[in-house]
Design a protein around this motif. Structure first.
Motif, PDB file in Angstrom:
ATOM      1  N   LEU A  72       0.822  -1.210   0.000  1.00  0.00           N
ATOM      2  CA  LEU A  72       0.000   0.000   0.000  1.00  0.00           C
ATOM      3  C   LEU A  72       0.857   1.262   0.000  1.00  0.00           C
ATOM      4  CD1 LEU A  72      -2.901  -0.917   2.436  1.00  0.00           C
ATOM      5  CD2 LEU A  72      -3.053  -0.500  -0.018  1.00  0.00           C
ATOM      6  N   ALA A  73       2.058   1.183   0.551  1.00  0.00           N
ATOM      7  CA  ALA A  73       2.921   2.354   0.621  1.00  0.00           C
ATOM      8  C   ALA A  73       3.633   2.635  -0.704  1.00  0.00           C
ATOM      9  CB  ALA A  73       3.957   2.170   1.721  1.00  0.00           C
ATOM     10  N   ARG A  74       3.701   1.659  -1.576  1.00  0.00           N
ATOM     11  CA  ARG A  74       4.383   1.843  -2.862  1.00  0.00           C
ATOM     12  C   ARG A  74       3.474   2.593  -3.826  1.00  0.00           C
ATOM     13  NH1 ARG A  74       6.285  -4.108  -2.505  1.00  0.00           N
ATOM     14  NH2 ARG A  74       8.246  -3.844  -1.420  1.00  0.00           N
ATOM     15  N   PRO A  75       4.073   3.067  -4.916  1.00  0.00           N
ATOM     16  CA  PRO A  75       3.236   3.722  -5.935  1.00  0.00           C
ATOM     17  C   PRO A  75       2.145   2.772  -6.438  1.00  0.00           C
ATOM     18  CG  PRO A  75       5.553   4.103  -6.388  1.00  0.00           C
ATOM     19  CD  PRO A  75       5.482   3.152  -5.230  1.00  0.00           C
ATOM     20  N   HIS A  76       1.061   3.353  -6.857  1.00  0.00           N
ATOM     21  CA  HIS A  76      -0.125   2.563  -7.174  1.00  0.00           C
ATOM     22  C   HIS A  76       0.085   1.555  -8.302  1.00  0.00           C
ATOM     23  CE1 HIS A  76      -2.506   4.696  -4.336  1.00  0.00           C
ATOM     24  NE2 HIS A  76      -2.191   5.858  -4.889  1.00  0.00           N
ATOM     25  N   VAL A  77       0.748   1.942  -9.346  1.00  0.00           N
ATOM     26  CA  VAL A  77       0.894   1.037 -10.474  1.00  0.00           C
ATOM     27  C   VAL A  77       2.370   0.640 -10.580  1.00  0.00           C
ATOM     28  CG1 VAL A  77       0.471   0.691 -12.920  1.00  0.00           C
ATOM     29  CG2 VAL A  77      -0.977   2.233 -11.623  1.00  0.00           C
ATOM     30  N   SER A  78       2.746  -0.352  -9.784  1.00  0.00           N
ATOM     31  CA  SER A  78       4.115  -0.860  -9.872  1.00  0.00           C
ATOM     32  C   SER A  78       4.083  -2.371  -9.679  1.00  0.00           C
ATOM     33  CB  SER A  78       5.009  -0.201  -8.815  1.00  0.00           C
ATOM     34  OG  SER A  78       4.660  -0.661  -7.535  1.00  0.00           O
ATOM     35  N   ALA A  79       5.104  -3.002 -10.218  1.00  0.00           N
ATOM     36  CA  ALA A  79       5.178  -4.460 -10.096  1.00  0.00           C
ATOM     37  C   ALA A  79       5.407  -4.870  -8.648  1.00  0.00           C
ATOM     38  CB  ALA A  79       6.289  -4.999 -10.979  1.00  0.00           C
ATOM     39  N   GLY A  80       6.155  -4.064  -7.904  1.00  0.00           N
ATOM     40  CA  GLY A  80       6.426  -4.376  -6.500  1.00  0.00           C
ATOM     41  C   GLY A  80       5.167  -4.356  -5.659  1.00  0.00           C
ATOM     42  N   ALA A  81       4.284  -3.405  -5.936  1.00  0.00           N
ATOM     43  CA  ALA A  81       3.035  -3.327  -5.179  1.00  0.00           C
ATOM     44  C   ALA A  81       2.154  -4.543  -5.482  1.00  0.00           C
ATOM     45  CB  ALA A  81       2.293  -2.036  -5.512  1.00  0.00           C
ATOM     46  N   ARG A  82       2.147  -4.947  -6.722  1.00  0.00           N
ATOM     47  CA  ARG A  82       1.329  -6.106  -7.095  1.00  0.00           C
ATOM     48  C   ARG A  82       1.875  -7.389  -6.469  1.00  0.00           C
ATOM     49  NH1 ARG A  82      -2.829  -6.968 -10.073  1.00  0.00           N
ATOM     50  NH2 ARG A  82      -3.105  -8.841 -11.302  1.00  0.00           N
ATOM     51  N   THR A 138      -6.130  -4.288  -5.526  1.00  0.00           N
ATOM     52  CA  THR A 138      -7.090  -3.463  -6.257  1.00  0.00           C
ATOM     53  C   THR A 138      -6.448  -2.135  -6.663  1.00  0.00           C
ATOM     54  OG1 THR A 138      -8.889  -4.454  -5.026  1.00  0.00           O
ATOM     55  CG2 THR A 138      -9.374  -2.401  -6.143  1.00  0.00           C
ATOM     56  N   ARG A 139      -5.660  -1.545  -5.784  1.00  0.00           N
ATOM     57  CA  ARG A 139      -5.030  -0.265  -6.085  1.00  0.00           C
ATOM     58  C   ARG A 139      -3.889  -0.395  -7.076  1.00  0.00           C
ATOM     59  NH1 ARG A 139      -3.594   2.830  -0.769  1.00  0.00           N
ATOM     60  NH2 ARG A 139      -2.790   4.268  -2.323  1.00  0.00           N
ATOM     61  N   SER A 140      -3.290  -1.580  -7.179  1.00  0.00           N
ATOM     62  CA  SER A 140      -2.138  -1.739  -8.069  1.00  0.00           C
ATOM     63  C   SER A 140      -2.523  -2.052  -9.511  1.00  0.00           C
ATOM     64  CB  SER A 140      -1.209  -2.820  -7.551  1.00  0.00           C
ATOM     65  OG  SER A 140      -1.821  -4.080  -7.665  1.00  0.00           O
ATOM     66  N   ARG A 141      -3.783  -2.244  -9.775  1.00  0.00           N
ATOM     67  CA  ARG A 141      -4.206  -2.543 -11.148  1.00  0.00           C
ATOM     68  C   ARG A 141      -4.165  -1.261 -11.968  1.00  0.00           C
ATOM     69  NH1 ARG A 141      -9.268  -6.364  -9.718  1.00  0.00           N
ATOM     70  NH2 ARG A 141      -8.055  -8.224  -9.310  1.00  0.00           N
ATOM     71  N   PRO A 142      -3.636  -1.369 -13.165  1.00  0.00           N
ATOM     72  CA  PRO A 142      -3.617  -0.171 -13.995  1.00  0.00           C
ATOM     73  C   PRO A 142      -5.035   0.190 -14.450  1.00  0.00           C
ATOM     74  CG  PRO A 142      -2.655  -2.036 -15.168  1.00  0.00           C
ATOM     75  CD  PRO A 142      -2.978  -2.497 -13.789  1.00  0.00           C
ATOM     76  N   THR A 143      -5.295   1.486 -14.511  1.00  0.00           N
ATOM     77  CA  THR A 143      -6.621   1.953 -14.955  1.00  0.00           C
ATOM     78  C   THR A 143      -6.635   1.980 -16.485  1.00  0.00           C
ATOM     79  OG1 THR A 143      -5.892   4.236 -14.837  1.00  0.00           O
ATOM     80  CG2 THR A 143      -6.986   3.311 -12.902  1.00  0.00           C
ATOM     81  N   ARG A 144      -7.787   1.738 -17.022  1.00  0.00           N
ATOM     82  CA  ARG A 144      -7.928   1.763 -18.482  1.00  0.00           C
ATOM     83  C   ARG A 144      -8.206   3.205 -18.898  1.00  0.00           C
ATOM     84  NH1 ARG A 144     -11.712  -3.469 -19.635  1.00  0.00           N
ATOM     85  NH2 ARG A 144     -10.279  -4.976 -18.743  1.00  0.00           N
ATOM     86  N   SER A 145      -7.448   3.656 -19.860  1.00  0.00           N
ATOM     87  CA  SER A 145      -7.700   5.004 -20.361  1.00  0.00           C
ATOM     88  C   SER A 145      -8.652   4.917 -21.552  1.00  0.00           C
ATOM     89  CB  SER A 145      -6.394   5.670 -20.778  1.00  0.00           C
ATOM     90  OG  SER A 145      -5.761   4.885 -21.752  1.00  0.00           O
TER      91      SER A 145
END
Length: 146
Positions: A72-82, A138-145
């Motif tokens: 949760l502390a890592r950036p939202h869209v990163s492999a480490g968070a996932r 849920t937060r680490s999933r990339p959003t669809r543009s």
């Protein structure tokens, strides 16, 4: 006294002693079996199977909590968070399952040394790791543009 006059008295004494020992063994055997059948509380320093399972489950749950917080502390869209979220989910599920198993198989109540208190703690910590892992995933999933 003649030596032959003491012979019946000695026989009686030996017979009485043998009968007393036999009666003692006959009466003591059920009492010993009853005492052996009673569950005894584990000592404070003994590491029983229930305690070992509960400690293992709690360590797994704490590991899951740590990875969930880090994810949760890592950036939202990163492999480490996932990856951290997946580790938190896996460790939390394992802690919850092992804690439930220890709680289901514990012979006595709280304070008997069967690991029941640790199992409850492990289940709570495992559930927390599951929640944190799910939120981080849920937060680490990339959003669809669009």
């Amino acid at each position: 006294m003649r030596p032959t006059a003491l012979l019946p008295t000695a026989r009686r004494a030996l017979t009485a002693t043998g009968a007393a020992l036999a009666a003692l063994l006959v009466l003591a055997a059920p009492a010993a079996a009853h005492a052996a059948a009673q569950p005894s509380a584990a000592s404070a320093t003994a590491l029983s199977a229930g305690r070992l399972g509960a400690v293992t489950a709690a360590v797994l749950g704490l590991t899951g909590l740590a990875f969930g917080v880090l994810a949760l502390a890592r950036p939202h869209v990163s492999a480490g968070a996932r990856h951290g979220a997946v580790v938190a989910l896996t460790a939390g599920a394992a802690a919850l399952a092992l804690g439930t198993l220890v709680a289901a198989t514990a012979d006595g109540g709280l304070g008997t040394g069967n690991g029941l208190g640790g199992a409850f703690v492990a289940m709570l910590v495992g559930a927390g790791a599951l929640v944190l892992g799910r939120v981080a995933l849920t937060r680490s999933r990339p959003t669809r543009s669009s």
